[in-house]
Design an enzyme around this catalytic site. Sequence first.
Site, PDB file in Angstrom:
ATOM      1  N   ALA A 183       0.825  -1.210   0.000  1.00  0.00           N
ATOM      2  CA  ALA A 183       0.000   0.000   0.000  1.00  0.00           C
ATOM      3  C   ALA A 183       0.859   1.260   0.000  1.00  0.00           C
ATOM      4  O   ALA A 183       1.977   1.267   0.502  1.00  0.00           O
ATOM      5  CB  ALA A 183      -0.916   0.005   1.221  1.00  0.00           C
ATOM      6  N   SER A 232      -1.662  -2.771  -5.258  1.00  0.00           N
ATOM      7  CA  SER A 232      -2.476  -2.875  -4.057  1.00  0.00           C
ATOM      8  C   SER A 232      -3.802  -2.137  -4.217  1.00  0.00           C
ATOM      9  O   SER A 232      -3.877  -1.083  -4.856  1.00  0.00           O
ATOM     10  CB  SER A 232      -1.719  -2.289  -2.864  1.00  0.00           C
ATOM     11  N   TYR A 248      -8.556  -6.723  -1.001  1.00  0.00           N
ATOM     12  CA  TYR A 248      -9.095  -7.238   0.251  1.00  0.00           C
ATOM     13  C   TYR A 248     -10.606  -7.329   0.058  1.00  0.00           C
ATOM     14  O   TYR A 248     -11.198  -6.570  -0.718  1.00  0.00           O
ATOM     15  CB  TYR A 248      -8.775  -6.312   1.418  1.00  0.00           C
ATOM     16  N   THR A 289      -6.291 -11.280  -1.210  1.00  0.00           N
ATOM     17  CA  THR A 289      -5.543 -11.558   0.010  1.00  0.00           C
ATOM     18  C   THR A 289      -6.490 -12.193   1.021  1.00  0.00           C
ATOM     19  O   THR A 289      -7.496 -11.600   1.398  1.00  0.00           O
ATOM     20  CB  THR A 289      -4.928 -10.272   0.574  1.00  0.00           C
ATOM     21  N   LYS A 292      -3.814 -15.124  -2.200  1.00  0.00           N
ATOM     22  CA  LYS A 292      -2.551 -14.797  -1.537  1.00  0.00           C
ATOM     23  C   LYS A 292      -2.717 -14.964  -0.025  1.00  0.00           C
ATOM     24  O   LYS A 292      -3.627 -14.393   0.572  1.00  0.00           O
ATOM     25  CB  LYS A 292      -2.130 -13.360  -1.841  1.00  0.00           C
ATOM     26  N   HIS A 296       2.378 -12.809   4.654  1.00  0.00           N
ATOM     27  CA  HIS A 296       2.141 -11.360   4.646  1.00  0.00           C
ATOM     28  C   HIS A 296       3.350 -10.599   5.193  1.00  0.00           C
ATOM     29  O   HIS A 296       3.218  -9.565   5.851  1.00  0.00           O
ATOM     30  CB  HIS A 296       0.896 -11.026   5.480  1.00  0.00           C
ATOM     31  N   GLY A 356       8.144 -13.476   0.940  1.00  0.00           N
ATOM     32  CA  GLY A 356       8.515 -13.469   2.348  1.00  0.00           C
ATOM     33  C   GLY A 356      10.001 -13.491   2.590  1.00  0.00           C
ATOM     34  O   GLY A 356      10.614 -14.556   2.618  1.00  0.00           O
ATOM     35  N   GLY A 357      10.614 -12.307   2.733  1.00  0.00           N
ATOM     36  CA  GLY A 357      12.004 -12.216   3.152  1.00  0.00           C
ATOM     37  C   GLY A 357      13.033 -12.422   2.068  1.00  0.00           C
ATOM     38  O   GLY A 357      14.223 -12.566   2.369  1.00  0.00           O
ATOM     39  N   ARG A 373      15.835 -11.693  -0.245  1.00  0.00           N
ATOM     40  CA  ARG A 373      16.817 -10.605  -0.190  1.00  0.00           C
ATOM     41  C   ARG A 373      18.018 -10.813  -1.109  1.00  0.00           C
ATOM     42  O   ARG A 373      18.987 -10.060  -1.059  1.00  0.00           O
ATOM     43  CB  ARG A 373      17.327 -10.428   1.251  1.00  0.00           C
ATOM     44  N   ARG A 404       9.401  -5.295   0.414  1.00  0.00           N
ATOM     45  CA  ARG A 404      10.076  -4.162   1.045  1.00  0.00           C
ATOM     46  C   ARG A 404      11.269  -3.628   0.249  1.00  0.00           C
ATOM     47  O   ARG A 404      11.431  -2.405   0.155  1.00  0.00           O
ATOM     48  CB  ARG A 404      10.509  -4.549   2.457  1.00  0.00           C
TER      49      ARG A 404
END
Length: 368
Positions: A79, A106, A130, A156, A233, A257, A289-290, A292, A312
């Site tokens: 978002a 989103s 959503y 989601t 998701k 998430h 998820g994570g 990197r 992220r």
Amino acid sequence: MVPLTLAEHGALAKSLLPAATWDFFEGGAGSEWSRRANLDAWRRHVLRPRVLVDVSTPDCGTELLGAPLAAPFGVAPMAYHQLAHPDGEIATARAAAEAGALLIVSIFAGRTLEQIAAVAPGAPRWLQLYWLRDREALTGLVRRAEQADYRALVLTVDAPKVGRRLRDLRNAFALPPGLTAANLDPELTSSARQSAAGRSAIEEHSRQQFDAAVSWADLAWLRRHTRLPLVLKGVLTAEDARLAVEHGVDALIVSNHGGRQLDGVPPALTVLPEVVDAVPAGYPVLMDGGLRHGSDLAKALALGARAALVGRPVLWGLAHGGADGARAVLDLLREELLDTMVLAGRPTLAHLDRSALAPWPADAPPPL
């Protein structure tokens, strides 16, 4: 300094963003155990390289629900990109299109679906939803997505409400003036701009607007209102994966998430094989998820994912470099994936199967 790792992109972003915004992006639910476990899970697998393999022309291109991708990854739905950069989703859309990556927009984007689509006509885009109490608002979004050439809907399903995120509660996080969910009626999102000490406006807003009574039976209603493929998701179990197939869902995203919903659930990577084994061969399963590093992407593919999503780090690149920064993050992931494929003797995505991985010994501490 030119960032050479995703961590360096993150450090640059943190130095520029307000502390409360950084916490909103980075924070997880509860004690943030699941958020940390997402990052640790990748280190629990090691690559098994093959040698004397022709790796002169590695290829990481793929397709997903009929759309070609330059690499098997996409931008996860997040978002309010304008919290990271004034251009918001416009910059992210440009970066994803230039990188040949999937973009999942989103429902709480700060730019309209049409503005985002206009940046890169023909680029692969999905819309995340959503389940709102206001079903007319939901069907309106679906119609607009179809008209703007979005290729799938991503529902989601792990968020009947927003999780209890302590960083946001401590910061009394609320949207700054002028930032809105551009695709929803302002009345539906006004509560996201009002907060008080010990409360999160985002969490309060979800309690008011998300329909916590939605069930598997409601998917048929959504199907009647769209011709677009439906992706779920937030699936973390074989049981739900099988139910999704039974209900005609077209693809799944294995996800906790980003550790932002129910704390204490496993990392997506650890349950990915369970979900892949529960669905028919060839059924599209994505995960997030994570992630990197490009080698993380290789591990996800080896465990059966068709593609993986990055969240992220895209906002990190956006925060310090706008569209160019977000593009740099995506390009770096692709370069690292190709590097991993070459050095592991796995020149195509077909070579990245479960034989490419071995578990890190259970009695040994994970590598730092």
